[in-house]
Design an enzyme around this catalytic site. Structure first.
Site, PDB file in Angstrom:
ATOM      1  N   ASN A 197      27.801 -57.585   5.219  1.00 53.98           N
ATOM      2  CA  ASN A 197      28.097 -56.729   4.066  1.00 53.98           C
ATOM      3  C   ASN A 197      28.758 -55.397   4.458  1.00 53.98           C
ATOM      4  O   ASN A 197      29.339 -54.714   3.615  1.00 53.98           O
ATOM      5  CB  ASN A 197      26.829 -56.427   3.245  1.00 53.98           C
ATOM      6  CG  ASN A 197      26.351 -57.600   2.407  1.00 53.98           C
ATOM      7  OD1 ASN A 197      25.170 -57.732   2.128  1.00 53.98           O
ATOM      8  ND2 ASN A 197      27.268 -58.463   1.986  1.00 53.98           N
ATOM      9  N   ASP A 248      22.167 -63.117  -5.338  1.00 56.52           N
ATOM     10  CA  ASP A 248      23.627 -63.210  -5.408  1.00 56.52           C
ATOM     11  C   ASP A 248      24.116 -63.148  -6.856  1.00 56.52           C
ATOM     12  O   ASP A 248      23.429 -63.582  -7.772  1.00 56.52           O
ATOM     13  CB  ASP A 248      24.091 -64.519  -4.740  1.00 56.52           C
ATOM     14  CG  ASP A 248      25.569 -64.477  -4.388  1.00 56.52           C
ATOM     15  OD1 ASP A 248      26.178 -63.392  -4.449  1.00 56.52           O
ATOM     16  OD2 ASP A 248      26.127 -65.538  -4.052  1.00 56.52           O
TER      17      ASP A 248
HETATM   18  C1  FPP Z   1      24.884 -59.905  -3.747  1.00 50.46           C
HETATM   19  O1  FPP Z   1      25.667 -59.915  -4.911  1.00 50.46           O
HETATM   20  C2  FPP Z   1      23.987 -58.748  -3.685  1.00 50.46           C
HETATM   21  C3  FPP Z   1      23.940 -57.818  -2.687  1.00 50.46           C
HETATM   22  C4  FPP Z   1      24.829 -57.865  -1.514  1.00 50.46           C
HETATM   23  C5  FPP Z   1      23.029 -56.655  -2.733  1.00 50.46           C
HETATM   24  C6  FPP Z   1      21.679 -56.847  -3.363  1.00 50.46           C
HETATM   25  C7  FPP Z   1      21.133 -55.521  -3.681  1.00 50.46           C
HETATM   26  C8  FPP Z   1      20.367 -55.200  -4.757  1.00 50.46           C
HETATM   27  C9  FPP Z   1      19.910 -56.173  -5.765  1.00 50.46           C
HETATM   28  C10 FPP Z   1      19.982 -53.786  -5.007  1.00 50.46           C
HETATM   29  C11 FPP Z   1      18.913 -53.146  -4.249  1.00 50.46           C
HETATM   30  C12 FPP Z   1      17.872 -53.980  -3.639  1.00 50.46           C
HETATM   31  C13 FPP Z   1      16.665 -53.526  -3.257  1.00 50.46           C
HETATM   32  C14 FPP Z   1      15.746 -54.442  -2.560  1.00 50.46           C
HETATM   33  C15 FPP Z   1      16.209 -52.166  -3.521  1.00 50.46           C
HETATM   34  P1  FPP Z   1      27.267 -59.858  -4.749  1.00 50.46           P
HETATM   35  O2  FPP Z   1      27.666 -58.426  -4.766  1.00 50.46           O
HETATM   36  O3  FPP Z   1      27.672 -60.605  -3.536  1.00 50.46           O
HETATM   37  O4  FPP Z   1      27.737 -60.583  -6.040  1.00 50.46           O
HETATM   38  P2  FPP Z   1      29.078 -61.467  -6.251  1.00 50.46           P
HETATM   39  O5  FPP Z   1      28.924 -62.674  -5.390  1.00 50.46           O
HETATM   40  O6  FPP Z   1      29.068 -61.775  -7.700  1.00 50.46           O
HETATM   41  O7  FPP Z   1      30.230 -60.610  -5.832  1.00 50.46           O
END
Ligand code: FPP
Length: 247
Positions: free
Chosen positions: A69, A21
């Protein structure tokens, strides 16, 4: 002593699960668009996978895309899917060289066909590997997983394959995506958010929870080591009292 040296190999968690996150917030702090954070999150995925494999952790589960998501802006979803496809393609060789098996949990049917195809190929190429399982949670929802397991169990009862009085914890375990995976001893969620967000709700019944402040794109091997050290300093009582654990 370095953080890594502080780790007791005899008390290593066999399964670490991570809610990655803070990508969006990290990008914002850099004055960039949210997807910049996801792109940099891949470095943290690589570092964490390496650190776990080097330590001897057997299972690493990463929450890469939740069913919830899908309600994000279309552009962000498309970029995440493209990133997933590119990362799997780019990293397959490294997984093969390092004897790591790729697995997934979640409902893959709704993912773009290129993504499903890529996953299928990499799973096939790594199927015989036994150093560590890297498990990607994709289009994953724990409530949906439990709902599907319940339906399947009810069907087996209705068809006379299972007796109601024989349904126990193992029956439920065996009908989850994680049927052949032990429960995580340690669950990490980065970015100081103290929630589990529909992730492995059944499986984390006795997991130790760890909430580092670091945002996911900044998470590095040292942070993973710190999480393991913290885990090893806790007393896992499973409902018992301290004195019972120490004997
Ligand atoms: C949450 O941060 C993250 C995600 C929903 C996606 C995670 C994906 C990756 C790290 C990239 C690819 C992964 C692999 C395994 C190839 P957020 O967007 O919710 O952050 P925020 O809370 O700050 O908005």
């Amino acid at each position: 002593m370095s953080k890594k040296e502080q780790i007791d190999q005899d008390k290593l968690p066999s399964h670490i699960a991570i809610i990655m996150d803070g990508n969006g917030r990290w990008a914002k702090s850099q004055g960039k668009k949210r997807v910049f954070g996801h792109q940099h999150g891949v470095t943290a995925v690589r570092e964490t996978t390496e650190a776990c494999a080097e330590l001897g952790v057997q299972y690493l589960t990463l929450y890469a895309f939740s069913t919830e998501n899908w309600s994000r802006p279309k552009y962000e979803i498309n970029t995440l899917m493209e990133l997933l496809i590119k990362t799997i393609r780019d990293e397959t060789e490294t997984l093969v060289e390092n004897n790591i098996r790729l697995r997934t949990i979640g409902n893959l049917d709704d993912l773009p066909s290129e993504c499903r195809q890529n996953l299928k190929e990499t799973k096939k190429a790594t199927a015989g590997h036994d150093r560590m399982d890297l498990i990607l949670a994709l289009n994953y929802s724990s409530r949906y997983e439990i709902q599907q397991a319940t339906r399947q169990i009810a069907k087996e009862v209705a068809e006379g394959q299972l007796r109601i009085e024989d349904i126990d914890e193992n029956t439920i375990n065996n009908h989850l995506y994680t049927a052949t995976i032990p429960d995580p001893e340690l669950l990490i969620r980065t970015s100081s958010e103290h929630r589990v967000s529909n992730f492995l709700l059944w499986q984390i019944a006795y997991s130790e929870l760890y909430f580092p402040a670091k945002l996911w794109p900044e998470f590095r091997k040292e942070d993973l080591y710190q999480a393991v050290v913290d885990y090893q300093n806790r007393e896992r009582r499973f409902g018992k009292i301290s004195e019972q654990i120490q004997v």
